[in-house]
Structure formats: C-alpha cells, structure tokens
Design a protein around this motif. Structure first.
Motif, PDB file in Angstrom:
ATOM      1  N   TYR A  24      26.542  32.472  15.977  1.00  0.00           N
ATOM      2  CA  TYR A  24      25.785  32.089  14.791  1.00  0.00           C
ATOM      3  C   TYR A  24      25.136  33.294  14.138  1.00  0.00           C
ATOM      4  O   TYR A  24      24.762  34.247  14.804  1.00  0.00           O
ATOM      5  N   GLN A  25      25.020  33.215  12.838  1.00  0.00           N
ATOM      6  CA  GLN A  25      24.334  34.227  12.030  1.00  0.00           C
ATOM      7  C   GLN A  25      23.141  33.563  11.362  1.00  0.00           C
ATOM      8  O   GLN A  25      23.141  32.359  11.133  1.00  0.00           O
ATOM      9  N   PRO A  26      22.128  34.344  11.006  1.00  0.00           N
ATOM     10  CA  PRO A  26      20.976  33.749  10.299  1.00  0.00           C
ATOM     11  C   PRO A  26      21.427  33.116   8.986  1.00  0.00           C
ATOM     12  O   PRO A  26      22.355  33.624   8.368  1.00  0.00           O
ATOM     13  N   PRO A  27      20.831  32.053   8.588  1.00  0.00           N
ATOM     14  CA  PRO A  27      19.741  31.311   9.213  1.00  0.00           C
ATOM     15  C   PRO A  27      20.279  30.463  10.368  1.00  0.00           C
ATOM     16  O   PRO A  27      21.295  29.784  10.251  1.00  0.00           O
ATOM     17  N   PHE A  28      19.604  30.515  11.494  1.00  0.00           N
ATOM     18  CA  PHE A  28      20.015  29.807  12.692  1.00  0.00           C
ATOM     19  C   PHE A  28      19.609  28.337  12.624  1.00  0.00           C
ATOM     20  O   PHE A  28      18.597  27.991  12.033  1.00  0.00           O
ATOM     21  N   PRO A  29      20.397  27.456  13.288  1.00  0.00           N
ATOM     22  CA  PRO A  29      19.978  26.056  13.391  1.00  0.00           C
ATOM     23  C   PRO A  29      18.676  25.980  14.177  1.00  0.00           C
ATOM     24  O   PRO A  29      18.374  26.867  14.976  1.00  0.00           O
ATOM     25  N   LYS A  30      17.902  24.936  14.015  1.00  0.00           N
ATOM     26  CA  LYS A  30      16.597  24.882  14.676  1.00  0.00           C
ATOM     27  C   LYS A  30      16.710  24.719  16.184  1.00  0.00           C
ATOM     28  O   LYS A  30      15.790  25.052  16.904  1.00  0.00           O
ATOM     29  N   TYR A  32      18.792  26.460  17.975  1.00  0.00           N
ATOM     30  CA  TYR A  32      19.291  27.748  18.460  1.00  0.00           C
ATOM     31  C   TYR A  32      18.195  28.498  19.217  1.00  0.00           C
ATOM     32  O   TYR A  32      17.060  28.616  18.755  1.00  0.00           O
ATOM     33  N   ARG A  46      22.852  30.842  22.337  1.00  0.00           N
ATOM     34  CA  ARG A  46      22.679  29.627  21.552  1.00  0.00           C
ATOM     35  C   ARG A  46      21.733  28.658  22.223  1.00  0.00           C
ATOM     36  O   ARG A  46      20.782  28.218  21.646  1.00  0.00           O
TER      37      ARG A  46
END
Length: 101
Positions: A24-30, A32, A46
């Motif tokens: 994952y790259q920013p913006p990350f899921p909450k 994460y 993750r």
C-alpha cells in the motif's frame, strides 16, 4: 490456538500457501498498521496475522468443508460427559436400612 501457530501446520499439510500481499501507498486504509507484518501475506506491512481476514475466511472455509477440525486431547465435559463404562451393565448399591435391636 493462534493463527500464527496454525499457519505452519496448514502449509505443511498443503491446505494454504503464502499469498503475497499488496503493498500500500499513502493514503493508507484506516486498518493499515505500518508496524505489523502478516506471515500469511509474505510478511508485507499491513496488519498482524491475527487480524488477517483472508486467512480467517480460508480457515473457516476449511472447517466448513470438513478438511480442518479441532479436537481437545483431554476429556471434555461438554462433548463427552461420561466415560465409556464398557457396555450396558448397571451397577447399584443396596442399602440395608433395617435396625437391629
């Protein structure tokens, strides 16, 4: 049993394979967690293995299909309340309540 303890057995018995996780790259899921790695997802950053929904769904699928079961090694009152006494024999104790003078 934790998922961390279960995973090596599932891999050894060819029930699951390590699936590389998405990076994952920013913006990350909450959900994460940049400080946690998931063994099931190839140690990608993750979440922890205990929070891996993909592994939880896979384990549940294996249970539903009958490929995975959990049994306790010691006696369990809920699953086997009485030990096998070896047949249909009934034992009884007779009390003599007559009084002697």
């Amino acid at each position: 049993m934790t998922y961390e303890d279960l995973l090596p057995s599932l891999i050894a018995n060819q029930r699951v394979v390590i699936t590389p996780g998405k990076i994952y790259q920013p913006p990350f899921p909450k959900w994460y967690d940049p400080n946690a790695t998931c063994t099931y997802h190839g140690n990608t950053l993750r979440h922890s293995i205990e929070k891996s929904l993909a592994l939880k769904y896979k384990v549940q699928h294996l249970i539903d299909a009958g490929w995975l079961t959990f049994q306790e090694d010691r006696p369990n009152v809920k699953t086997n309340p009485l030990t096998n006494s070896g047949g249909g024999v009934v034992n009884a104790i007779e009390l003599d309540r007559s009084r002697r003078s």
